[in-house]
Design an enzyme around this catalytic site. Structure first.
Site, mmCIF file in Angstrom:
data_model
loop_
_atom_site.group_PDB
_atom_site.id
_atom_site.type_symbol
_atom_site.label_atom_id
_atom_site.label_comp_id
_atom_site.label_asym_id
_atom_site.label_seq_id
_atom_site.Cartn_x
_atom_site.Cartn_y
_atom_site.Cartn_z
ATOM 1 N N ARG A 124 2.933 8.894 4.472
ATOM 2 C CA ARG A 124 3.415 8.160 3.298
ATOM 3 C C ARG A 124 2.752 6.788 3.292
ATOM 4 O O ARG A 124 2.557 6.188 4.355
ATOM 5 C CB ARG A 124 4.941 7.966 3.346
ATOM 6 C CG ARG A 124 5.728 9.239 3.436
ATOM 7 C CD ARG A 124 5.987 9.794 2.062
ATOM 8 N NE ARG A 124 6.828 10.976 2.185
ATOM 9 C CZ ARG A 124 6.653 12.055 1.454
ATOM 10 N NH1 ARG A 124 5.696 12.095 0.565
ATOM 11 N NH2 ARG A 124 7.433 13.092 1.605
ATOM 12 N N SER A 125 2.433 6.263 2.128
ATOM 13 C CA SER A 125 1.783 4.954 2.049
ATOM 14 C C SER A 125 2.671 3.848 2.609
ATOM 15 O O SER A 125 2.176 2.834 3.095
ATOM 16 C CB SER A 125 1.380 4.631 0.602
ATOM 17 O OG SER A 125 2.524 4.645 -0.227
ATOM 18 N N SER A 126 3.964 4.045 2.583
ATOM 19 C CA SER A 126 4.911 3.056 3.117
ATOM 20 C C SER A 126 4.949 3.067 4.644
ATOM 21 O O SER A 126 5.616 2.234 5.246
ATOM 22 C CB SER A 126 6.316 3.357 2.600
ATOM 23 O OG SER A 126 6.762 4.601 3.122
ATOM 24 N N ARG A 127 4.258 4.013 5.254
ATOM 25 C CA ARG A 127 4.278 4.242 6.708
ATOM 26 C C ARG A 127 5.618 4.831 7.165
ATOM 27 O O ARG A 127 5.830 5.022 8.350
ATOM 28 C CB ARG A 127 3.959 2.983 7.517
ATOM 29 C CG ARG A 127 2.698 2.269 7.131
ATOM 30 C CD ARG A 127 1.425 2.776 7.737
ATOM 31 N NE ARG A 127 1.474 2.894 9.182
ATOM 32 C CZ ARG A 127 0.754 3.753 9.866
ATOM 33 N NH1 ARG A 127 -0.055 4.566 9.248
ATOM 34 N NH2 ARG A 127 0.835 3.822 11.168
ATOM 35 N N LEU A 128 6.514 5.134 6.242
ATOM 36 C CA LEU A 128 7.758 5.833 6.572
ATOM 37 C C LEU A 128 7.492 7.332 6.427
ATOM 38 O O LEU A 128 8.007 8.007 5.546
ATOM 39 C CB LEU A 128 8.906 5.375 5.669
ATOM 40 C CG LEU A 128 9.318 3.915 5.831
ATOM 41 C CD1 LEU A 128 10.407 3.552 4.832
ATOM 42 C CD2 LEU A 128 9.785 3.659 7.259
#
Length: 144
Positions: free
Chosen positions: A119-123
């Site tokens: 995920r781009s959010s790193r989540l």
């Protein structure tokens, strides 16, 4: 039953497996931000399984298995090409091209399989399958 791969039993990989049969396989698709990691114990497959797969390969691949001293140092490529040509001549005289005794299959029997979705959010999403003693898979979400 597991994930099967084939190699020279004298290769670096095979020698490492002989010392420690615990291993992991990783399948990574960077463009899709996906990965699967499989951990388990590695065992040698039955001769019949290795023979069947070996005989399904193109003749050139079978000769390649006989030719290559996988993972060993060689002074130049000509050594492989010369050995391959000699083996081609030899095996042209034979009706059956049998599997070399130093080549065959290993099976990784999984005990954990992790699916990862970036995920781009790193989540990132991480879903872990763990094999329980009753041979059922426990499914859990784990933190990135």
């Amino acid at each position: 039953e597991g994930f099967i791969f084939y190699t020279n039993y004298q290769s670096k990989k095979a020698r490492q497996i002989a010392e420690n049969p615990n291993a992991a396989l990783v399948f990574n698709w960077l463009e899709q931000e996906r990965q699967i990691r499989i951990e388990g114990k590695v065992v040698i497959v039955e001769n019949e399984v290795s023979d069947s797969y070996f005989n399904s390969r193109p003749k050139g691949s079978r000769i390649g298995a006989w030719t290559s001293p996988q993972s060993q140092y060689i002074p130049n490529r000509n050594i492989l090409e010369n050995k391959s040509e000699k083996l081609k001549d030899f095996f042209d005289q034979k009706e059956i091209l049998s599997r070399p005794p130093f080549w065959g299959g290993f099976r990784l029997i999984p005990h954990t399989i992790e699916f990862w979705q970036g995920r781009s959010s790193r989540l990132h999403d991480r879903i872990l399958y763990s094999l329980e003693k009753d041979r059922m898979w426990r499914i859990e979400r784990i933190a990135p």
